[in-house]
Design a protein around this motif. Structure first.
Motif, PDB file in Angstrom:
ATOM      1  N   PHE A 102      59.884  -1.076  20.691  1.00  8.23           N
ATOM      2  CA  PHE A 102      59.096  -1.071  19.455  1.00  8.23           C
ATOM      3  C   PHE A 102      59.071   0.323  18.856  1.00  8.23           C
ATOM      4  O   PHE A 102      59.335   0.509  17.673  1.00  8.23           O
ATOM      5  CB  PHE A 102      57.674  -1.574  19.726  1.00  8.23           C
ATOM      6  N   TRP A 103      58.741   1.324  19.659  1.00  8.01           N
ATOM      7  CA  TRP A 103      58.671   2.676  19.134  1.00  8.01           C
ATOM      8  C   TRP A 103      60.057   3.241  18.828  1.00  8.01           C
ATOM      9  O   TRP A 103      60.208   4.037  17.896  1.00  8.01           O
ATOM     10  CB  TRP A 103      57.856   3.582  20.051  1.00  8.01           C
ATOM     11  N   ALA A 104      61.050   2.792  19.544  1.00 13.06           N
ATOM     12  CA  ALA A 104      62.419   3.191  19.191  1.00 13.06           C
ATOM     13  C   ALA A 104      62.763   2.655  17.809  1.00 13.06           C
ATOM     14  O   ALA A 104      63.379   3.356  16.991  1.00 13.06           O
ATOM     15  CB  ALA A 104      63.414   2.675  20.228  1.00 13.06           C
ATOM     16  N   SER A 105      62.342   1.431  17.507  1.00  6.97           N
ATOM     17  CA  SER A 105      62.624   0.852  16.188  1.00  6.97           C
ATOM     18  C   SER A 105      61.873   1.598  15.095  1.00  6.97           C
ATOM     19  O   SER A 105      62.378   1.752  13.984  1.00  6.97           O
ATOM     20  CB  SER A 105      62.272  -0.638  16.154  1.00  6.97           C
ATOM     21  N   LYS A 106      60.668   2.060  15.379  1.00 10.10           N
ATOM     22  CA  LYS A 106      59.861   2.783  14.386  1.00 10.10           C
ATOM     23  C   LYS A 106      60.401   4.185  14.122  1.00 10.10           C
ATOM     24  O   LYS A 106      60.100   4.773  13.095  1.00 10.10           O
ATOM     25  CB  LYS A 106      58.404   2.876  14.842  1.00 10.10           C
ATOM     26  N   THR A 107      61.169   4.730  15.053  1.00  5.79           N
ATOM     27  CA  THR A 107      61.702   6.085  14.894  1.00  5.79           C
ATOM     28  C   THR A 107      63.215   6.091  14.697  1.00  5.79           C
ATOM     29  O   THR A 107      63.853   7.129  14.825  1.00  5.79           O
ATOM     30  CB  THR A 107      61.326   6.950  16.116  1.00  5.79           C
ATOM     31  N   ASP A 108      63.760   4.914  14.401  1.00  7.76           N
ATOM     32  CA  ASP A 108      65.196   4.760  14.124  1.00  7.76           C
ATOM     33  C   ASP A 108      66.097   5.194  15.276  1.00  7.76           C
ATOM     34  O   ASP A 108      67.208   5.679  15.055  1.00  7.76           O
ATOM     35  CB  ASP A 108      65.592   5.493  12.829  1.00  7.76           C
TER      36      ASP A 108
END
Length: 65
Positions: free
Chosen positions: A29-35
Motif C-alpha cells: 500500500f505504501w509502496a503504491s502511495k510513493t510510486d
C-alpha cells in the motif's frame, strides 16, 4: 526476494489469508502511495488484497480511495 516466493494465485502462504498478507498489504500500500514499483506477483497479490470487501471498508473509513 518476496516476488520469487509468492504463488501466482491465492495468498502469500497459499489458499488462505494469513497475517503475512496483512503485513505485505501494508508494505505494498505504501509502496503504491510513493510510486515504488512492485514486481508482477507482488502487484497481483496487492490487487487481490485490495479487492477484499473488508479492505475497501477500512480504506474508506481511513479516507483513502
Amino acid at each position: 526476494m518476496i516476488e520469487i516466493r509468492l504463488p501466482e494465485t491465492g495468498y502469500a502462504m497459499g489458499a488462505d489469508f494469513t497475517i503475512a498478507d496483512a503485513a505485505l498489504f501494508y508494505v505494498f500500500f505504501w509502496a503504491s502511495k510513493t510510486d515504488i514499483p512492485r514486481p508482477p506477483r507482488c502487484q497481483a497479490l496487492f490487487e487481490r488484497l485490495r479487492a477484499r470487501p473488508v479492505v475497501h471498508q477500512v480504506l474508506r473509513e481511513e479516507g483513502y480511495r
